[in-house]
Write a protein that holds these residues in place. Structure first.
Motif, PDB file in Angstrom:
ATOM      1  N   LEU A  64       1.028  -1.378  -0.064  1.00  0.00           N
ATOM      2  CA  LEU A  64       0.143  -0.170  -0.059  1.00  0.00           C
ATOM      3  C   LEU A  64       0.920   1.425  -0.205  1.00  0.00           C
ATOM      4  O   LEU A  64       0.587   2.096  -0.614  1.00  0.00           O
ATOM      5  CB  LEU A  64      -0.892  -0.184   1.136  1.00  0.00           C
ATOM      6  CG  LEU A  64      -2.120  -1.033   1.135  1.00  0.00           C
ATOM      7  CD1 LEU A  64      -2.958  -0.605   2.271  1.00  0.00           C
ATOM      8  CD2 LEU A  64      -2.763  -0.920  -0.078  1.00  0.00           C
ATOM      9  N   ARG A  65       1.843   1.000   0.811  1.00  0.00           N
ATOM     10  CA  ARG A  65       2.718   2.478   0.697  1.00  0.00           C
ATOM     11  C   ARG A  65       3.477   2.768  -0.376  1.00  0.00           C
ATOM     12  O   ARG A  65       3.514   3.638  -1.242  1.00  0.00           O
ATOM     13  CB  ARG A  65       3.832   2.348   1.890  1.00  0.00           C
ATOM     14  CG  ARG A  65       3.228   2.323   3.380  1.00  0.00           C
ATOM     15  CD  ARG A  65       4.726   2.046   4.284  1.00  0.00           C
ATOM     16  NE  ARG A  65       4.136   2.228   5.572  1.00  0.00           N
ATOM     17  CZ  ARG A  65       4.901   1.780   6.369  1.00  0.00           C
ATOM     18  NH1 ARG A  65       6.069   1.819   6.342  1.00  0.00           N
ATOM     19  NH2 ARG A  65       4.349   2.086   7.868  1.00  0.00           N
ATOM     20  N   SER A  91       2.514   1.471  -3.492  1.00  0.00           N
ATOM     21  CA  SER A  91       1.706   2.149  -4.688  1.00  0.00           C
ATOM     22  C   SER A  91       0.566   3.061  -4.391  1.00  0.00           C
ATOM     23  O   SER A  91      -0.467   3.179  -5.074  1.00  0.00           O
ATOM     24  CB  SER A  91       0.852   0.710  -5.341  1.00  0.00           C
ATOM     25  OG  SER A  91       1.919  -0.210  -5.736  1.00  0.00           O
ATOM     26  N   ARG A  92       0.789   3.768  -3.142  1.00  0.00           N
ATOM     27  CA  ARG A  92      -0.057   4.638  -2.673  1.00  0.00           C
ATOM     28  C   ARG A  92      -0.679   5.880  -3.727  1.00  0.00           C
ATOM     29  O   ARG A  92      -1.853   6.001  -3.991  1.00  0.00           O
ATOM     30  CB  ARG A  92       0.390   5.326  -1.466  1.00  0.00           C
ATOM     31  CG  ARG A  92      -0.680   6.229  -0.686  1.00  0.00           C
ATOM     32  CD  ARG A  92      -0.176   6.859   0.476  1.00  0.00           C
ATOM     33  NE  ARG A  92      -0.989   7.633   1.099  1.00  0.00           N
ATOM     34  CZ  ARG A  92      -1.092   8.869   1.092  1.00  0.00           C
ATOM     35  NH1 ARG A  92      -0.526   9.610   0.045  1.00  0.00           N
ATOM     36  NH2 ARG A  92      -2.399   9.564   1.497  1.00  0.00           N
ATOM     37  N   LEU A 152      -3.205   4.245  -6.030  1.00  0.00           N
ATOM     38  CA  LEU A 152      -4.196   3.683  -5.776  1.00  0.00           C
ATOM     39  C   LEU A 152      -5.438   4.791  -5.680  1.00  0.00           C
ATOM     40  O   LEU A 152      -6.332   4.457  -5.334  1.00  0.00           O
ATOM     41  CB  LEU A 152      -4.192   3.067  -4.170  1.00  0.00           C
ATOM     42  CG  LEU A 152      -3.352   1.662  -4.117  1.00  0.00           C
ATOM     43  CD1 LEU A 152      -3.010   1.546  -2.808  1.00  0.00           C
ATOM     44  CD2 LEU A 152      -4.116   0.477  -4.772  1.00  0.00           C
ATOM     45  N   PHE A 204      -6.155  -2.277  -4.274  1.00  0.00           N
ATOM     46  CA  PHE A 204      -5.272  -2.959  -3.422  1.00  0.00           C
ATOM     47  C   PHE A 204      -4.763  -4.359  -3.888  1.00  0.00           C
ATOM     48  O   PHE A 204      -3.736  -4.566  -3.634  1.00  0.00           O
ATOM     49  CB  PHE A 204      -5.385  -2.887  -1.938  1.00  0.00           C
ATOM     50  CG  PHE A 204      -6.522  -3.746  -1.554  1.00  0.00           C
ATOM     51  CD1 PHE A 204      -6.051  -4.856  -0.949  1.00  0.00           C
ATOM     52  CD2 PHE A 204      -7.846  -3.483  -1.637  1.00  0.00           C
ATOM     53  CE1 PHE A 204      -7.278  -5.811  -0.444  1.00  0.00           C
ATOM     54  CE2 PHE A 204      -8.773  -4.247  -1.116  1.00  0.00           C
ATOM     55  CZ  PHE A 204      -8.549  -5.461  -0.588  1.00  0.00           C
ATOM     56  N   MET A 230       0.200  -0.553   8.467  1.00  0.00           N
ATOM     57  CA  MET A 230      -0.693   0.458   8.173  1.00  0.00           C
ATOM     58  C   MET A 230      -1.487   1.070   9.200  1.00  0.00           C
ATOM     59  O   MET A 230      -1.588   2.438   9.647  1.00  0.00           O
ATOM     60  CB  MET A 230      -1.404   0.488   6.831  1.00  0.00           C
ATOM     61  CG  MET A 230      -0.580   0.206   5.664  1.00  0.00           C
ATOM     62  SD  MET A 230       0.289   1.675   5.064  1.00  0.00           S
ATOM     63  CE  MET A 230      -1.125   2.643   4.193  1.00  0.00           C
ATOM     64  N   TYR A 266      -8.870  -0.254   3.806  1.00  0.00           N
ATOM     65  CA  TYR A 266      -7.732   0.252   3.244  1.00  0.00           C
ATOM     66  C   TYR A 266      -7.765   1.898   2.727  1.00  0.00           C
ATOM     67  O   TYR A 266      -6.732   2.742   2.863  1.00  0.00           O
ATOM     68  CB  TYR A 266      -7.097  -0.660   2.119  1.00  0.00           C
ATOM     69  CG  TYR A 266      -7.850  -0.275   0.731  1.00  0.00           C
ATOM     70  CD1 TYR A 266      -7.072   0.379  -0.131  1.00  0.00           C
ATOM     71  CD2 TYR A 266      -8.938  -0.663   0.573  1.00  0.00           C
ATOM     72  CE1 TYR A 266      -7.753   0.709  -1.499  1.00  0.00           C
ATOM     73  CE2 TYR A 266      -9.673  -0.582  -1.025  1.00  0.00           C
ATOM     74  CZ  TYR A 266      -8.816   0.362  -1.727  1.00  0.00           C
ATOM     75  OH  TYR A 266      -9.387   0.366  -3.124  1.00  0.00           O
ATOM     76  N   ARG A 267      -8.839   2.253   2.411  1.00  0.00           N
ATOM     77  CA  ARG A 267      -9.021   3.799   1.867  1.00  0.00           C
ATOM     78  C   ARG A 267      -8.817   4.697   3.162  1.00  0.00           C
ATOM     79  O   ARG A 267      -8.205   5.640   3.070  1.00  0.00           O
ATOM     80  CB  ARG A 267     -10.472   4.019   1.558  1.00  0.00           C
ATOM     81  CG  ARG A 267     -10.941   3.277   0.091  1.00  0.00           C
ATOM     82  CD  ARG A 267     -10.015   3.857  -1.024  1.00  0.00           C
ATOM     83  NE  ARG A 267     -10.180   3.402  -2.369  1.00  0.00           N
ATOM     84  CZ  ARG A 267      -9.459   3.683  -3.358  1.00  0.00           C
ATOM     85  NH1 ARG A 267      -8.314   4.290  -3.208  1.00  0.00           N
ATOM     86  NH2 ARG A 267      -9.851   3.252  -4.414  1.00  0.00           N
ATOM     87  N   LEU A 312      -5.154   4.789   3.752  1.00  0.00           N
ATOM     88  CA  LEU A 312      -4.397   5.586   2.930  1.00  0.00           C
ATOM     89  C   LEU A 312      -4.535   6.942   3.361  1.00  0.00           C
ATOM     90  O   LEU A 312      -3.479   7.832   3.226  1.00  0.00           O
ATOM     91  CB  LEU A 312      -4.812   5.261   1.551  1.00  0.00           C
ATOM     92  CG  LEU A 312      -4.497   3.785   0.896  1.00  0.00           C
ATOM     93  CD1 LEU A 312      -5.102   3.837  -0.560  1.00  0.00           C
ATOM     94  CD2 LEU A 312      -2.953   3.523   0.699  1.00  0.00           C
ATOM     95  N   GLU A 313      -5.694   7.549   3.652  1.00  0.00           N
ATOM     96  CA  GLU A 313      -5.612   8.890   4.388  1.00  0.00           C
ATOM     97  C   GLU A 313      -4.927   9.177   5.357  1.00  0.00           C
ATOM     98  O   GLU A 313      -4.474  10.334   5.593  1.00  0.00           O
ATOM     99  CB  GLU A 313      -7.286   9.121   4.401  1.00  0.00           C
ATOM    100  CG  GLU A 313      -7.965   9.135   3.119  1.00  0.00           C
ATOM    101  CD  GLU A 313      -9.589   9.112   3.481  1.00  0.00           C
ATOM    102  OE1 GLU A 313      -9.815   9.360   4.685  1.00  0.00           O
ATOM    103  OE2 GLU A 313     -10.486   9.249   2.431  1.00  0.00           O
ATOM    104  N   HIS A 358      -2.033   8.040   6.144  1.00  0.00           N
ATOM    105  CA  HIS A 358      -0.637   8.205   5.862  1.00  0.00           C
ATOM    106  C   HIS A 358      -0.168   9.061   4.607  1.00  0.00           C
ATOM    107  O   HIS A 358      -0.616   8.925   3.452  1.00  0.00           O
ATOM    108  CB  HIS A 358       0.113   6.657   5.568  1.00  0.00           C
ATOM    109  CG  HIS A 358      -0.207   5.808   6.777  1.00  0.00           C
ATOM    110  ND1 HIS A 358       1.020   5.685   7.611  1.00  0.00           N
ATOM    111  CD2 HIS A 358      -1.038   5.054   7.296  1.00  0.00           C
ATOM    112  CE1 HIS A 358       0.575   4.658   8.531  1.00  0.00           C
ATOM    113  NE2 HIS A 358      -0.513   4.575   8.349  1.00  0.00           N
TER     114      HIS A 358
END
Length: 280
Positions: free
Chosen positions: A109-110, A112-113, A116, A123, A187, A273-274, A277-278, A280
């Motif tokens: 995730l980091r 390909s952030r 995404l 993901f 995460m 996961y959404r 992502l917000e 980080h």
């Protein structure tokens, strides 16, 4: 933010309207391939000898174990066979493969952030791309190192190819399972990354890289059996050494651990996961 790869951009018809791919599987394959090509370019293509370093790590690891146990400690023969490098390679390569796939997928995730943010990339695409690329890389590493040892030392190799491939596939699956679960945990709880690194270190000593399970006392074997990497190493050695039975190996146990962790990780990521992502 840099533009996404061309294959990740939506296609447009004559009227300029975005057209959804007619086949969801084709869209996923195209996205995964684009992510793989991106990682090849960024991870291995920007540094001199990037691909060589992928081989250098396991080669140096096997060489160091050989020097320590054969020459420094004066061992006359390995627990199985007559080649120290082959014995250590049969344990070290599965361990490195598991560890690398686990670490790479935990950072999916980091890594390909930025991509995404586009609806075309999920993901799951990021996880699959990293799994495929790093699994292929370690299969090549295994072939090069084992073949090189056999040629240099003149060892007549009679591999059970189906067992070796099975061991490599289960190693990739276990790395994917632990890595997917860790992808959520690192995460959600940033301290977990350092904690996992500390907890994971004893596995190098507990995975049968420089010993065989059968040589351990019963009280030690009762503890070691629960380490799934030990089973992978035993299965690999069963494929390389036809005389080594590895009766303790339980493929069902490896599959159970792998599937529980991968399904748990996917469920947690699908739900959160959404939001992660917000943060980080």
């Amino acid at each position: 933010m840099t533009d996404p790869p061309q294959s990740l951009k939506p296609t447009r018809g004559p009227a300029g309207n975005a057209q959804a791919p007619s086949n969801g599987l084709f869209r996923m394959v195209r996205t995964v391939v684009a992510l793989i090509l991106r990682e090849i370019a960024t991870t291995y293509g920007r540094s001199p000898g990037g691909y060589i370093w992928a081989l250098a790590d396991p080669i140096l690891g096997v060489a160091l174990l050989t020097l320590v146990f054969q020459y420094a400690l004066g061992n006359t023969s390995p627990p199985i066979g007559s080649s120290f490098p082959l014995f250590y390679a049969s344990g070290y390569i599965p361990f490195v493969m598991y560890n690398d796939i686990n670490n790479k997928m935990a950072q999916s995730l980091r890594y390909s952030r930025p991509l995404l943010a586009y609806p075309a990339v999920t993901f799951i695409d990021a996880l699959i791309a990293r799994l495929i690329l790093n699994s292929m890389l370690h299969v090549v590493v295994f072939i090069v190192i084992v073949s090189g040892i056999a040629i240099i030392q003149g060892i007549p190799m009679v591999l059970d190819v189906s067992v070796v491939l099975h061991a490599l596939a289960l190693t990739a699956l276990l790395g994917a399972g632990i890595g997917t679960l860790n992808c959520f945990l690192v995460m959600r709880f940033p301290v977990w990354e350092r904690a996992w690194s500390i907890l994971n270190r004893p596995l190098f000593l507990m995975s049968g890289i420089f010993f065989t399970y059968e040589l351990m006392p019963k009280i030690v074997k009762d503890v070691l059996w629960w380490n799934p990497i030990l089973h992978l190493v035993g299965l690999m050695r069963h494929g390389i050494y036809g005389v080594y039975r590895a009766d303790y190996v339980s493929e069902g146990y490896i599959l159970t651990v792998s599937l529980i962790t991968i399904l748990s990780g996917l469920l947690l990521l699908w739900r959160r996961y959404r939001a992660l992502l917000e943060l980080h």
